[in-house]
Design an enzyme around this catalytic site. Structure first.
Site, PDB file in Angstrom:
ATOM      1  N   LYS A 194      30.515  -9.045 -32.153  1.00  0.00           N
ATOM      2  CA  LYS A 194      31.707  -8.488 -32.806  1.00  0.00           C
ATOM      3  C   LYS A 194      31.416  -7.553 -33.990  1.00  0.00           C
ATOM      4  O   LYS A 194      32.114  -7.565 -34.994  1.00  0.00           O
ATOM      5  CB  LYS A 194      32.630  -9.632 -33.267  1.00  0.00           C
ATOM      6  CG  LYS A 194      33.178 -10.463 -32.124  1.00  0.00           C
ATOM      7  CD  LYS A 194      34.032 -11.608 -32.615  1.00  0.00           C
ATOM      8  CE  LYS A 194      33.200 -12.812 -33.001  1.00  0.00           C
ATOM      9  NZ  LYS A 194      34.001 -14.019 -33.248  1.00  0.00           N
ATOM     10  N   ASP A 229      35.088 -21.272 -33.862  1.00  0.00           N
ATOM     11  CA  ASP A 229      36.561 -21.244 -33.940  1.00  0.00           C
ATOM     12  C   ASP A 229      37.219 -21.964 -32.766  1.00  0.00           C
ATOM     13  O   ASP A 229      38.262 -22.606 -32.916  1.00  0.00           O
ATOM     14  CB  ASP A 229      37.100 -19.812 -34.067  1.00  0.00           C
ATOM     15  CG  ASP A 229      36.546 -18.851 -33.037  1.00  0.00           C
ATOM     16  OD1 ASP A 229      35.749 -19.281 -32.182  1.00  0.00           O
ATOM     17  OD2 ASP A 229      36.915 -17.668 -33.086  1.00  0.00           O
TER      18      ASP A 229
HETATM   19 MG    MG Z   1      39.634 -15.942 -35.454  1.00  0.00          MG
END
Ligand code: MG
Ligand code: ADP
Length: 509
Positions: A194, A229
């Site tokens: 990312k 997450d």
């Molecule tokens: Mg997130």
């Protein structure tokens, strides 16, 4: 009529013919160039086609890869990482816990107060900051100093709550990059994704680096849980609903985790959990199957990325990339036809068309597609786009989003297939083993991420594809439940359940 008059008349007729020919010629050319733009769209549609038969192949491939990834280290593109989380919160947790959530565009600090005797989260405070761009590619020290100082500022706002008497605060750290866990509270960074790239953190213990930065600031705080997450989302989902067996994030990136039986994790070589199960972080962004519909735009996007041949599933699905696929298609249309006028130089700027812009164009419901015109003008510097060309752009967004959502749905059903909850094998696997044979077991998948929650067309396409793949008998029993702030609150819940040994372990299957 004299000679002059005849000459004039002939001249006029000839001129009229020339003008008419020019007009017709222009019209034909315009039609040809329009046709070329339409062909680009048609080819995209063919390339992205994901009929239910093809999705079922992707489902099977996902389940097969999950098996392979659990069998041996490096056995699959799916890392199937052990999380060491063998108990999920149930609602009996009590006290005040902190969480840090780092893993995408924003960085968040949370304080969660848990009541103890119900599923109620008494209170939670959150502070959110964008991650300064330069820190994403800086050094580990710079990144953790920034995080620790934000955490300290936040803790100092505790005021005179009961915590001032508590010596050490417990922290859940959500770090959403591939980590090889060494315990529930520690782990080594495998690689960045990312857009992050801080080379001196790769191979290091992430919790240790954070704890060092925290203690440098004079704060007494321990990382009680280091999670991803998806694991936080699963924890929050399970806290509210015990039928939650998996969690999926579709935001800037995409990933999933689920509860697996310990004996199915062959590579753990008999590592036993008290509950008989463990949460597995799939790192599904790296999933790949030849059954996935791939276009030349995907090939180019991958080749131009800093991580070619990596995160193939993520590059077709997640918010970081969808807008850029659309940009590439519009660029091709603009190069092959003149429907957008001269080729705008902005069309060659990678990631200039962010996914929220793409969603806004896709969901523009004004009759003259005003929002599409505005974004084409403001973001891509393409002015005065005719209505029918704006419609073409909306179609491009639709094709790209639909494929992404359908692939994500196939991924989710792949997980359900692996754990016997997809109704394949004559539905029996999804039925409750004891008691009434007609009752299909309720299965909940917690879901989060800006792409799913903020992009309603994406959400609709994903839900539609789930129903298509599962069929009408099983599909009503599979529920996708949006959790809110799971990546943060869930980490605090896990910090709680991993610092209070009295909490029950997860019961599996
Ligand atoms: Mg997130
Ligand atoms: P992160 O994944 O960075 O932790 P989120 O889960 O909030 O954070 O997801 C943010 C991502 O979701 C953005 O990068 C963007 O790609 C996508 N997104 C956010 N809002 C929208 C929107 N309105 N339409 C489409 N995509 C959106």
């Amino acid at each position: 009529m004299g000679k002059v008059g005849v000459g004039l008349a002939v001249g006029c007729a000839a001129a009229a013919c020339v003008i008419a020919a020019a007009v017709v010629g222009r019209r034909v050319r315009r039609r040809r160039t329009w046709r070329r733009a339409v062909v680009v769209l048609e080819e995209l549609e063919q390339g992205c086609a994901a009929a239910v038969g093809r999705l079922r192949q992707v489902v099977d491939a996902m389940a097969v890869e999950m098996h392979a990834g659990l069998a041996s280290e490096g056995g699959s593109k799916l890392k199937m990482l052990l999380t060491f989380v063998d108990s999920l919160p149930h609602g009996s947790e009590k006290g005040t816990y902190y969480a840090l959530d780092l893993g995408g565009t924003n960085f968040r600090v949370l304080r969660v107060q848990l009541g103890g005797n119900s599923s109620a989260i008494l209170e939670h405070d959150v502070e959110q900051k964008p991650i300064p761009q330069d820190l994403m590619t800086s050094t580990s020290e710079d990144l953790f100093d920034f995080i620790a100082s934000s955490l300290k500022e936040f803790v100092e706002k505790e005021g005179d709550r009961e915590l001032s008497s508590v010596k050490r605060r417990e922290l859940g750290f959500t770090f959403s990059f591939p980590v090889k866990q060494t315990s529930v509270s520690s782990g080594i960074l495998i690689k960045w994704t990312k857009g992050f790239s801080i080379e001196n953190l790769v191979g290091k213990d992430v919790s240790e680096c954070l704890e060092q930065a925290i203690s440098k600031r004079g704060l007494d705080m321990r990382v009680a849980a280091l999670v991803n997450d998806t694991v936080g989302t699963l924890a929050l989902g399970h806290y509210h609903d015990e039928d939650t067996v998996a969690a999926v994030i579709i935001g800037t990136g995409t990933n999933a985790c689920y509860l697996e039986r310990a004996d199915a994790i062959i590579k753990s070589q008999g590592w036993l959990t008290t509950s008989g199960g463990m949460v597995v972080n799939m790192e599904w962004g790296n999933f790949w199957s030849a059954h996935m519909p791939r276009t030349s735009y995907d090939v180019d996007l991958d080749a131009d990325s800093p991580n070619p041949n990596d995160q193939g599933f993520e590059k077709m699905i997640s918010g970081m990339y969808l807008g850029d696929i659309v940009r590439r298609v519009i660029l091709r249309m603009s190069q092959e036809s003149d429907v957008f006028g001269p080729v705008s130089s902005k069309l060659s700027v990678p990631f200039i068309l962010r996914t929220p812009f793409m969603a806004a164009m896709h969901e523009d419901d004004s009759p003259d597609l005003r929002e599409v015109a505005r974004i084409l003008n403001d973001v891509l510097e393409i002015p005065d786009v005719p209505l029918k060309v704006r419609k073409l752009v909306v179609n491009v967004c639709d094709v790209v989003t639909r494929r992404a959502a359908r692939l994500a749905a196939a991924g989710i059903v792949g997980i359900l297939k692996k754990i016997g909850r997809d109704g394949s094998g004559g539905i029996t696997s999804a039925r409750i083993k004891t008691g009434s044979p007609s009752k299909i077991r309720r299965t909940v998948v917690a879901i989060e991420g800006g792409l799913y929650t903020s992009y309603s067309m994406f959400r609709e396409y994903l839900n539609e594809a789930m129903a298509e793949i599962l069929g009408e008998e099983v599909s009503p029993h599979v529920i996708l439940k949006v959790t809110e702030d799971g990546s943060g609150i869930g980490a605090a819940l896990l910090a709680a359940s991993n610092s209070s040994p009295s909490v029950d372990s997860v019961q599996l299957l």
